[in-house]
Design a protein around this motif. Sequence first.
Motif, PDB file in Angstrom:
ATOM      1  N   GLY A 445       0.852  -1.189   0.000  1.00  0.00           N
ATOM      2  CA  GLY A 445       0.000   0.000   0.000  1.00  0.00           C
ATOM      3  C   GLY A 445       0.884   1.235   0.000  1.00  0.00           C
ATOM      4  O   GLY A 445       1.945   1.258  -0.589  1.00  0.00           O
ATOM      5  N   ASP A 446       0.419   2.273   0.727  1.00  0.00           N
ATOM      6  CA  ASP A 446       1.215   3.495   0.823  1.00  0.00           C
ATOM      7  C   ASP A 446       2.210   3.442   1.972  1.00  0.00           C
ATOM      8  O   ASP A 446       3.002   4.360   2.155  1.00  0.00           O
ATOM      9  N   ARG A 447       2.133   2.352   2.789  1.00  0.00           N
ATOM     10  CA  ARG A 447       3.033   2.240   3.936  1.00  0.00           C
ATOM     11  C   ARG A 447       4.464   2.049   3.454  1.00  0.00           C
ATOM     12  O   ARG A 447       4.742   1.270   2.564  1.00  0.00           O
ATOM     13  N   ARG A 567       5.439   8.263  -8.451  1.00  0.00           N
ATOM     14  CA  ARG A 567       5.222   8.012  -7.019  1.00  0.00           C
ATOM     15  C   ARG A 567       6.284   8.732  -6.184  1.00  0.00           C
ATOM     16  O   ARG A 567       5.988   9.289  -5.122  1.00  0.00           O
ATOM     17  N   ILE A 568       7.547   8.703  -6.652  1.00  0.00           N
ATOM     18  CA  ILE A 568       8.634   9.386  -5.907  1.00  0.00           C
ATOM     19  C   ILE A 568       8.379  10.885  -5.847  1.00  0.00           C
ATOM     20  O   ILE A 568       8.481  11.520  -4.787  1.00  0.00           O
ATOM     21  N   LYS A 569       8.029  11.487  -6.973  1.00  0.00           N
ATOM     22  CA  LYS A 569       7.835  12.932  -7.018  1.00  0.00           C
ATOM     23  C   LYS A 569       6.622  13.354  -6.207  1.00  0.00           C
ATOM     24  O   LYS A 569       6.626  14.421  -5.571  1.00  0.00           O
ATOM     25  N   LEU A 570       5.566  12.537  -6.218  1.00  0.00           N
ATOM     26  CA  LEU A 570       4.376  12.885  -5.445  1.00  0.00           C
ATOM     27  C   LEU A 570       4.661  12.859  -3.941  1.00  0.00           C
ATOM     28  O   LEU A 570       4.131  13.673  -3.190  1.00  0.00           O
ATOM     29  N   LEU A 571       5.504  11.934  -3.500  1.00  0.00           N
ATOM     30  CA  LEU A 571       5.755  11.804  -2.054  1.00  0.00           C
ATOM     31  C   LEU A 571       6.902  12.695  -1.581  1.00  0.00           C
ATOM     32  O   LEU A 571       6.780  13.383  -0.562  1.00  0.00           O
ATOM     33  N   TYR A 572       8.012  12.688  -2.329  1.00  0.00           N
ATOM     34  CA  TYR A 572       9.209  13.346  -1.825  1.00  0.00           C
ATOM     35  C   TYR A 572       9.443  14.746  -2.406  1.00  0.00           C
ATOM     36  O   TYR A 572      10.170  15.536  -1.818  1.00  0.00           O
ATOM     37  N   GLY A 577      13.627  11.561  -7.939  1.00  0.00           N
ATOM     38  CA  GLY A 577      13.037  10.760  -9.007  1.00  0.00           C
ATOM     39  C   GLY A 577      14.078   9.879  -9.673  1.00  0.00           C
ATOM     40  O   GLY A 577      15.065   9.470  -9.060  1.00  0.00           O
ATOM     41  N   ILE A 578      13.857   9.610 -10.974  1.00  0.00           N
ATOM     42  CA  ILE A 578      14.691   8.672 -11.723  1.00  0.00           C
ATOM     43  C   ILE A 578      15.522   9.427 -12.751  1.00  0.00           C
ATOM     44  O   ILE A 578      15.042  10.353 -13.409  1.00  0.00           O
ATOM     45  N   MET A 579      16.794   9.012 -12.886  1.00  0.00           N
ATOM     46  CA  MET A 579      17.692   9.530 -13.913  1.00  0.00           C
ATOM     47  C   MET A 579      18.230   8.338 -14.707  1.00  0.00           C
ATOM     48  O   MET A 579      18.600   7.312 -14.112  1.00  0.00           O
ATOM     49  N   ILE A 580      18.271   8.453 -16.028  1.00  0.00           N
ATOM     50  CA  ILE A 580      18.684   7.342 -16.906  1.00  0.00           C
ATOM     51  C   ILE A 580      19.913   7.761 -17.693  1.00  0.00           C
ATOM     52  O   ILE A 580      19.952   8.841 -18.292  1.00  0.00           O
ATOM     53  N   SER A 593      16.868   8.583  -6.950  1.00  0.00           N
ATOM     54  CA  SER A 593      17.313   9.507  -5.889  1.00  0.00           C
ATOM     55  C   SER A 593      16.180   9.722  -4.904  1.00  0.00           C
ATOM     56  O   SER A 593      15.059  10.077  -5.301  1.00  0.00           O
ATOM     57  N   LEU A 594      16.484   9.470  -3.623  1.00  0.00           N
ATOM     58  CA  LEU A 594      15.504   9.638  -2.542  1.00  0.00           C
ATOM     59  C   LEU A 594      16.140  10.457  -1.418  1.00  0.00           C
ATOM     60  O   LEU A 594      17.359  10.420  -1.230  1.00  0.00           O
TER      61      LEU A 594
END
Length: 599
Positions: A445-447, A567-572, A577-580, A593-594
């Motif tokens: 879930g969101d946990r 999901r990363i951008k919405l929470l943090y 986010g992601i880099m390629i 990156s978190l």
Amino acid sequence: MRYLKKWLHELCRLHRNIKLKERLLIVYTLCGIIPLVAVSVYFSNGTNNTLIKQSEQSEFAELSLIQDALNENIRVVTDVSKKLYFDPNIEHIAFSNYNSYKEVLNDYRNYTKFTEYLTDYHQEISSITMYLTNKTIANSGSFIYADQNIRNSEWYKDTILADGKPIWSYVYSNFNMRNSLRLTRVIKTAEGKTVGVLSIVMQNKRTELPIANRSNNTVMLLNDKEVIHTNNQDIDLKELIQLVQSIPEDENENYKKVIYNDETCILTYERIRPTYSESYFTIASIRPYSEILAATDHSKRTGFFFIVICVSLSLILIITFSHKFSQRMNILKREMHKAANGDFHIESVSGQNDEISELYDDLHKMIESIQILMSKIVEEQVQKEKIYSRQKDVEFKMLASQINPHFLYNTLETIRMKARVNHQSDIEDLVKMLAKMMRRNIQVGDRLVSIKSEIELVEYYLKIQHYRFGDRIQYKIEVEKELENKPILPLLIQPIVENAFVHGLESKEGSGLLKIVVRKQERTIQIIVEDNGIGISTNHLEELLASMNDLDELDKSHIGLSNVNQRIKLLYGMEYGIMIETVENQGTTVVISLPIEAD
């Protein structure tokens, strides 16, 4: 006490009801006119003290000039006396036993130092005389035999007792034909034998003229006892000397308030202490207070006249300014009431460049800021609704992508049990790991979960793939120990690993390597998934990066990357986010990156 409280209460009530114009008049009166009058009266009364202080300082400055000139003269005389110490020619004359006047005269003619000094310092020195105890010498202007009368004189005895220290005295000089300042000192040989007594008489004009030219009653004393010069013979010298003698030796001030001839006066003095000598000089002047204060009467009358004019002008200016200021403030108050009630169409005020005009400008800016802020609030609310809608859409598409997970999980359990009964351990392990992955997907879930838990899930996936590909594809996992229990969003790493297998390693010829690294980089956690697969073309990479930020494309082939990135951008926040990074036919690196400390 009760009446006082009642009076204070009434005063406070009146103060609250006073308008701005009346307050300004009261403030200007209390803070302007009253202090002006008070200061004027204070300075008028303080003029006496100021004049007295100025007189003291001026008198002291004049006496200091006389002191400097006298010090210079004393220094010259003292230096000449020092130069005559250990003079071999003087010693020769003092200790020679002359047989004839001719011998004496010859030595006198050969000795020219006295004449040279008198020529060089004729402004300071009147005469130079050497008193000797040699009976064979002849008396001249420069050398004199010290007979018994001379040796019995007070100045001679004092000089002998001083044993080489300079002694100053005020005595009659045969050269000046009047009393003059004189320095006397014992002259000795290098072995300490007494040669004689040196006498140097100072020029009278160097000490007399500066005092004679002064307007105030001035006197110059030797050792505070003997009067050397005075510019007024009518003053009471005896009383003045007593006043000077009453001044303590360690007194720091150079002026003193005294009673002289039954009148309050200022006594200004300056002491001069020649080097190496116990003698000293005092220059003192005395001036009555009444003489100083006589100059203030006209100043007081003139000052009072200017006070009346200044107070009148101040009242006129205060009343005019208060009226103008109150008028403009009332206009500003009216416009601010309009703005407070929602009417943002206010009048523009121009023509002046002061604080009130700045308040008008600030009011306009505030209204513009309010309007911009209201627009931003509406826009922000709409944006929040869009983000919320997108988030729900992501959750819906994630749920929709699961093919009845409960049923699938139960079916896998049945297959695992059949494999165990048939002793097929490889199939049992595969089904067991797949079941754990399915159970994790059901429970997610969101946990937030730990990085260690996420890595375990990825290891299940990698082991399943190992059964499929064998040794053709190898994997390596490195996690920093301190990061294992850090909480992160669930299902962040597995979609990236799955993309690496599907789009990078499956189509690669030969062996492949997948490497997962979890490390701390300054204030962030970096999760690096690196493969040496076929890579991504430039055009495909641009499409992929564009689709990662477009939630409407979640149903395409790269839903995993887009899902994780959103999901990363919405929470943090948008900075994570992601880099390629990719090189075609060489491999791809995906960096997640978190924040290391999530809110």
